[in-house]
Design a protein around this motif. Structure first.
Motif, mmCIF file in Angstrom:
data_model
loop_
_atom_site.group_PDB
_atom_site.id
_atom_site.type_symbol
_atom_site.label_atom_id
_atom_site.label_comp_id
_atom_site.label_asym_id
_atom_site.label_seq_id
_atom_site.Cartn_x
_atom_site.Cartn_y
_atom_site.Cartn_z
ATOM 1 N N UNK A 1 23.959 1.031 -14.512
ATOM 2 C CA UNK A 1 23.133 0.777 -15.701
ATOM 3 C C UNK A 1 22.231 -0.437 -15.507
ATOM 4 N N UNK A 2 22.331 -1.064 -14.359
ATOM 5 C CA UNK A 2 21.484 -2.215 -14.080
ATOM 6 C C UNK A 2 21.898 -3.490 -14.807
ATOM 7 N N UNK A 3 23.111 -3.498 -15.353
ATOM 8 C CA UNK A 3 23.566 -4.689 -16.068
ATOM 9 C C UNK A 3 23.947 -5.811 -15.116
ATOM 10 N N UNK A 4 24.449 -5.421 -13.967
ATOM 11 C CA UNK A 4 24.777 -6.427 -12.948
ATOM 12 C C UNK A 4 24.217 -5.953 -11.615
ATOM 13 N N UNK A 5 24.015 -6.892 -10.734
ATOM 14 C CA UNK A 5 23.454 -6.553 -9.432
ATOM 15 C C UNK A 5 24.541 -6.707 -8.376
ATOM 16 N N UNK A 6 24.673 -5.709 -7.532
ATOM 17 C CA UNK A 6 25.654 -5.748 -6.453
ATOM 18 C C UNK A 6 25.303 -6.873 -5.481
ATOM 19 N N UNK A 7 26.305 -7.636 -5.085
ATOM 20 C CA UNK A 7 26.066 -8.691 -4.088
ATOM 21 C C UNK A 7 25.882 -8.059 -2.705
ATOM 22 N N UNK A 8 25.142 -8.756 -1.862
ATOM 23 C CA UNK A 8 24.923 -8.230 -0.512
ATOM 24 C C UNK A 8 25.319 -9.268 0.526
ATOM 25 N N UNK A 9 25.525 -8.773 1.741
ATOM 26 C CA UNK A 9 25.711 -9.699 2.854
ATOM 27 C C UNK A 9 27.164 -10.049 3.121
ATOM 28 N N UNK A 10 27.298 -11.141 3.855
ATOM 29 C CA UNK A 10 28.554 -11.523 4.469
ATOM 30 C C UNK A 10 29.724 -11.646 3.496
ATOM 31 N N UNK A 11 29.507 -12.242 2.344
ATOM 32 C CA UNK A 11 30.628 -12.475 1.431
ATOM 33 C C UNK A 11 30.556 -11.590 0.188
ATOM 34 N N UNK A 12 29.785 -10.495 0.294
ATOM 35 C CA UNK A 12 29.578 -9.648 -0.876
ATOM 36 C C UNK A 12 30.902 -9.198 -1.481
ATOM 37 N N UNK A 13 31.027 -9.346 -2.807
ATOM 38 C CA UNK A 13 32.248 -8.940 -3.484
ATOM 39 C C UNK A 13 31.905 -8.503 -4.899
ATOM 40 N N UNK A 14 32.734 -7.615 -5.414
ATOM 41 C CA UNK A 14 32.506 -7.188 -6.798
ATOM 42 C C UNK A 14 33.409 -7.945 -7.756
ATOM 43 N N UNK A 15 34.100 -8.946 -7.251
ATOM 44 C CA UNK A 15 35.095 -9.621 -8.071
ATOM 45 C C UNK A 15 34.489 -10.224 -9.334
ATOM 46 N N UNK A 16 33.411 -10.982 -9.169
ATOM 47 C CA UNK A 16 32.878 -11.658 -10.351
ATOM 48 C C UNK A 16 32.101 -10.680 -11.241
ATOM 49 N N UNK A 17 31.759 -9.519 -10.699
ATOM 50 C CA UNK A 17 31.070 -8.517 -11.520
ATOM 51 C C UNK A 17 31.999 -7.919 -12.575
ATOM 52 N N UNK A 18 33.298 -8.098 -12.379
ATOM 53 C CA UNK A 18 34.264 -7.530 -13.321
ATOM 54 C C UNK A 18 34.084 -8.087 -14.730
ATOM 55 N N UNK A 19 33.594 -9.326 -14.808
ATOM 56 C CA UNK A 19 33.480 -9.999 -16.103
ATOM 57 C C UNK A 19 32.664 -9.177 -17.096
ATOM 58 N N UNK A 20 31.499 -8.669 -16.642
ATOM 59 C CA UNK A 20 30.630 -7.898 -17.534
ATOM 60 C C UNK A 20 31.348 -6.651 -18.050
ATOM 61 N N UNK A 21 32.011 -5.951 -17.130
ATOM 62 C CA UNK A 21 32.712 -4.726 -17.521
ATOM 63 C C UNK A 21 33.836 -5.047 -18.506
ATOM 64 N N UNK A 22 34.529 -6.143 -18.253
ATOM 65 C CA UNK A 22 35.608 -6.555 -19.151
ATOM 66 C C UNK A 22 35.074 -6.859 -20.554
ATOM 67 N N UNK A 23 34.001 -7.648 -20.605
ATOM 68 C CA UNK A 23 33.450 -8.017 -21.920
ATOM 69 C C UNK A 23 32.933 -6.780 -22.659
#
Ligand SMILES: Nc1nc2c(ncn2[C@@H]2O[C@H](COP(=O)(O)OP(=O)(O)OP(=O)(O)O)[C@@H](O)[C@H]2O)c(=O)[nH]1
Ligand SMILES: [Mg+2]
Lengths: 321, 419
Positions: free
Chosen positions: A118-140
């Motif tokens: 939905x474009x609410x968050x942007x996927x991280x890229x590169x060496x340390x890319x993680x979806x961990x902090x993206x969880x916050x939006x989905x949780x809220x």
């Protein structure tokens, strides 16, 4: 010296006490377990729409057992919510579904992938890319969707130094934010869950448990846990002194060589931020022994926390678990 | 006792800013090998960055960015460590301005207070206050740690002078001599913390850790009467448990067993304990501290906020209440105001009838006032919307304390100790 004598007499007293307990069928509680059950019952009584945030890790599995105990013989009176990053270990998901099925629980799953699509968050890229902090939006979003007023989490104060400052009932504003300098004092075991519309409370029933407490509890209670907590062979690679899972979800540079090792996990989060440890622990006894001996903390194997000294505090301020 | 049979001791620290509370706790963690290598590395790195030539152990507990920036503790941190015999939970409280509120909070969940005194400064006004609060909360032990002995040449004279000054306070309190212990330490250098000090051969007592390990805080063996506030009513309505109606809660004060004749408050109805359930176990008798579910022989009315007690051991029940109050919020408590009073899990409305007096927390007497401000301690009379069933704080801590919740902000604004 006088002290040695004093100690011996104290010991005798404790032994006597134990004998008395054996003879009288008196049930002596485990204080940490009793406290957690007390907290869970307060949640059920003080809130209208509580939910248990379930990651499939050992802490949330422990929470489920505690909730079973708190409400037995009735069913757990709230649903579980899993914020799925899409990068979970398949073993965890299998385990989750089995547990829910066996205990007849209600499970809600919300996907980080949807927020990305939905474009609410942007996927991280590169060496340390993680979806961990993206969880916050989905949780809220899920809190808003279901109007949850209390979210029960398995965080412990021993995990991390910002967590050590956390309350058992932690009030969050409409944006899920944690105001670390303005927290309600918690006196004795009285819990104040009164909130305004739009606010919600994060509840941490095992705040006072240590990692070892959790493992000893799992062993004593014989609680089933996902297989990745035990030693297994896995394709991994080494980076920054940590052991990373080698698969399509984890960014790896060409020179980072994949090797097969006997490993296990100490926390079970998103694959992209959970490092493995070398281990030969095949049973709960082995795991407990390993934790006792361990000289590195559980969070030491969390890649997300290594990013900066204040990583956890920063995440919490914007609404993370 | 925990699963492994270790006892659990809860400690709160107290002391003025920079007396070394956080350093002492960090030192205890370090010396008991409770700090993992990654945490030690972080402390080493940080200490070096700050240009220190020693390890700043306060970094182990000062968890917020603002705390590390300013080198002070802002909010209570909860720290866990254990030895082979004992599990410890430490509330590391801040020493700056809001110390009263923070110490009351930390101390309310602890049995032991460690009061730090800077050896160079001796007994100061704040020491009086910390000791006053320890007395008010009836801590079972107080350890007076005279810190920074390295800065006074490990002098016995300095230590003895501080001890003598402090002893003058002890006689003004309810504490017996055996409840107070003095230990000269250097938190920074680790002298008498877990290791006996070579520099203080004149001190013959235990190190701090040894002392903490042999303590037997009295509320581990509670010995007042049983109080069972009902938290939640369990009604499974399943086939197997169709008629099951259980009353869940945490037991305080003393044990309860199957067959006990009990009274339900406020109704005053009587019944007999039919079963005590803990998950899938059926218990004969449960010790205080147990979170259990009780079933009764009779179909009686009972809901959250009610209390189950043994017949003949009923607490007093009153619509008016006098208590010592400590204000823990910046909003002042005023005569004529209404608040939500939470006593255990029960809530009623309370109106402030009168503030009898404000108590100087340094044992120096009282004064008249119309309001209690943040950190003030005073004696207050309330009128309640419904009677509550209370004991004196002295005889039963959990049934003798309450909090006040502000009706507007819903913040917890004071804590009360019932006479
Ligand atoms: N020389 C010496 N310095 C010490 C000792 N203990 C602590 N300090 C120093 O005193 C300063 C304050 O220590 P902290 O542990 O932060 O003090 P605190 O009591 O926790 O302070 P607040 O939490 O802000 O109230 C630091 O610079 C410590 O290194 C000691 O035994 N000897
Ligand atoms: Mg401090």
């Amino acid at each position: 010296m006088m002290n040695a004598e004093f100690r011996i007499s104290k010991k005798a007293e404790i032994v006597n006490q134990k004998l008395y307990i054996l003879m009288s069928n008196l049930f002596i509680p485990n204080p940490k377990e009793a406290e957690s059950i007390h907290i869970l019952r307060e949640v059920a009584a003080q809130f209208e729409r509580p939910v248990l945030l379930f990651s499939g890790g050992k802490d949330s599995i422990t929470l489920v057992r505690l909730a079973q105990k708190a409400f037995f013989p009735a069913k757990i009176p709230f649903p579980l919510l899993h914020v799925d990053t899409g990068h979970n270990f398949p073993e965890t998901i299998e385990f989750r579904d089995k547990l829910v099925e066996e205990l007849g629980l209600e499970l809600i799953v919300r996907n980080v992938q949807d927020a990305i699509d939905q474009g609410k968050v942007r996927e991280e890229r590169g060496r340390y890319a993680s979806r961990n902090s993206l969880q916050t939006t989905t949780l809220l979003d899920a809190i808003e969707e279901f109007k949850f007023d209390a979210c029960i989490g398995g965080a412990r104060r021993d995990e991390e130094k910002a967590r050590a400052k956390e309350r058992v009932f932690s009030v969050r504003d409409d944006f899920g934010q944690w105001d670390e300098k303005n927290q309600r004092p918690e006196l004795f075991d009285m819990l104040n869950g009164k909130i305004h519309l739009g606010q919600n409370v994060r509840v941490f029933p095992i705040s006072n448990w240590t990692e070892l407490d959790v493992w000893e509890y799992i062993r004593t209670e014989n609680i089933e846990i996902p297989s990745i907590y035990f030693a297994h062979k896995r394709d991994v690679f080494f980076r920054d002194g940590l052991i990373w899972t080698a698969n399509e979800h984890v960014f790896r540079e060409e020179h980072e060589e994949v090797v097969e090792k006997w490993v296990r996990f100490r926390t079970v989060g998103d694959m992209t931020c959970t490092a493995a440890v070398l281990s030969e622990a095949l049973s709960l006894d082995d795991v407990v022994a390993e934790i006792r001996e361990s000289t590195i903390s559980e969070r030491g194997a969390r890649i997300d926390d290594k990013r900066s000294e204040a990583a956890m505090e920063t995440r919490k301020k914007v609404g993370y678990f | 006792m925990d699963i492994q049979g270790r006892k659990l001791i809860k400690i709160a620290t107290a002391g003025s800013v920079d007396d070394g509370k956080s350093t002492l706790i960090g030192r205890l963690l370090y010396d008991t090998h409770s700090l993992t290598t990654d945490k030690i590395e972080a402390i080493e790195k940080n200490s070096k960055q700050r240009g220190y030539d020693y390890l700043d152990f306060s970094l182990a507990t000062d968890g917020l960015v603002a705390e590390r920036e300013q080198g002070i503790t802002i909010d209570v941190a909860h720290i866990y460590f254990n030895t082979s015999k004992t599990n410890f939970i430490v509330a590391d409280t801040p020493g700056h301005v809001e110390y009263t509120r923070n110490m009351v909070t930390g101390a309310s969940t602890s049995q032991v207070a460690i009061i730090l005194i800077d050896a160079r400064k001796g007994v100061i006004e704040q020491t009086y206050r910390h000791f006053f609060i320890s007395n008010l909360l009836r801590m079972s032990h107080v350890v007076v740690a005279v810190n920074k002995m390295d800065l006074v040449d490990y002098s016995e004279e300095v230590f003895s002078k501080i001890k003598a000054d402090f002893d003058e306070l002890v006689v003004k309190s309810d504490f017996g001599e055996d409840q107070i212990t003095f230990i000269p330490v250097s938190a920074l250098k680790g002298e008498n913390v877990t290791r006996e000090s070579e520099h203080m051969p004149w001190y013959v007592g235990n190190t701090l850790l040894d002392h903490l390990e042999v303590l037997e805080p009295n509320d581990l063996q509670e010995s007042s009467v049983a109080r069972f506030p009902v938290q939640y009513v369990v009604r499974p309505k399943t086939e197997a448990y169709h008629d099951f109606r259980g009353f869940s809660g945490k037991l305080y004060g003393n044990s309860l067993k199957v067959g006990d004749k009990v009274a339900l408050l406020p109704s005053g109805n009587e019944s007999t304990i039919k079963g005590i359930h803990f998950f899938d176990q059926e218990l004969e008798e449960a010790a205080p501290g147990s979170s259990i579910t009780i079933t009764l022989e009779d179909e009686v009315d009972c809901s959250r906020g009610d209390m189950i007690v043994k017949v003949g051991e009923e607490p007093k029940s009153d619509k008016s209440l006098t208590a010592t109050l400590c204000q823990v919020n910046s909003k002042a408590l005023k005569v004529g105001q209404k608040y939500i009073l939470q006593h255990g899990v029960n809530r009623v409305l309370a109106k402030v009838d009168r503030i009898e007096e404000k108590i100087h927390a340094d044992f120096s007497g009282t004064e008249q006032t119309e309001q209690l401000k943040l950190n003030d301690i005073g004696r207050v009379q309330f009128r309640l919307s419904k009677p509550i069933h209370v004991d004196s704080y002295k005889s039963n801590k959990s049934n003798g304390s309450f909090i006040l919740i502000d009706e507007g902000s819903f913040d917890t604004i004071s804590v009360g100790f019932i006479d």
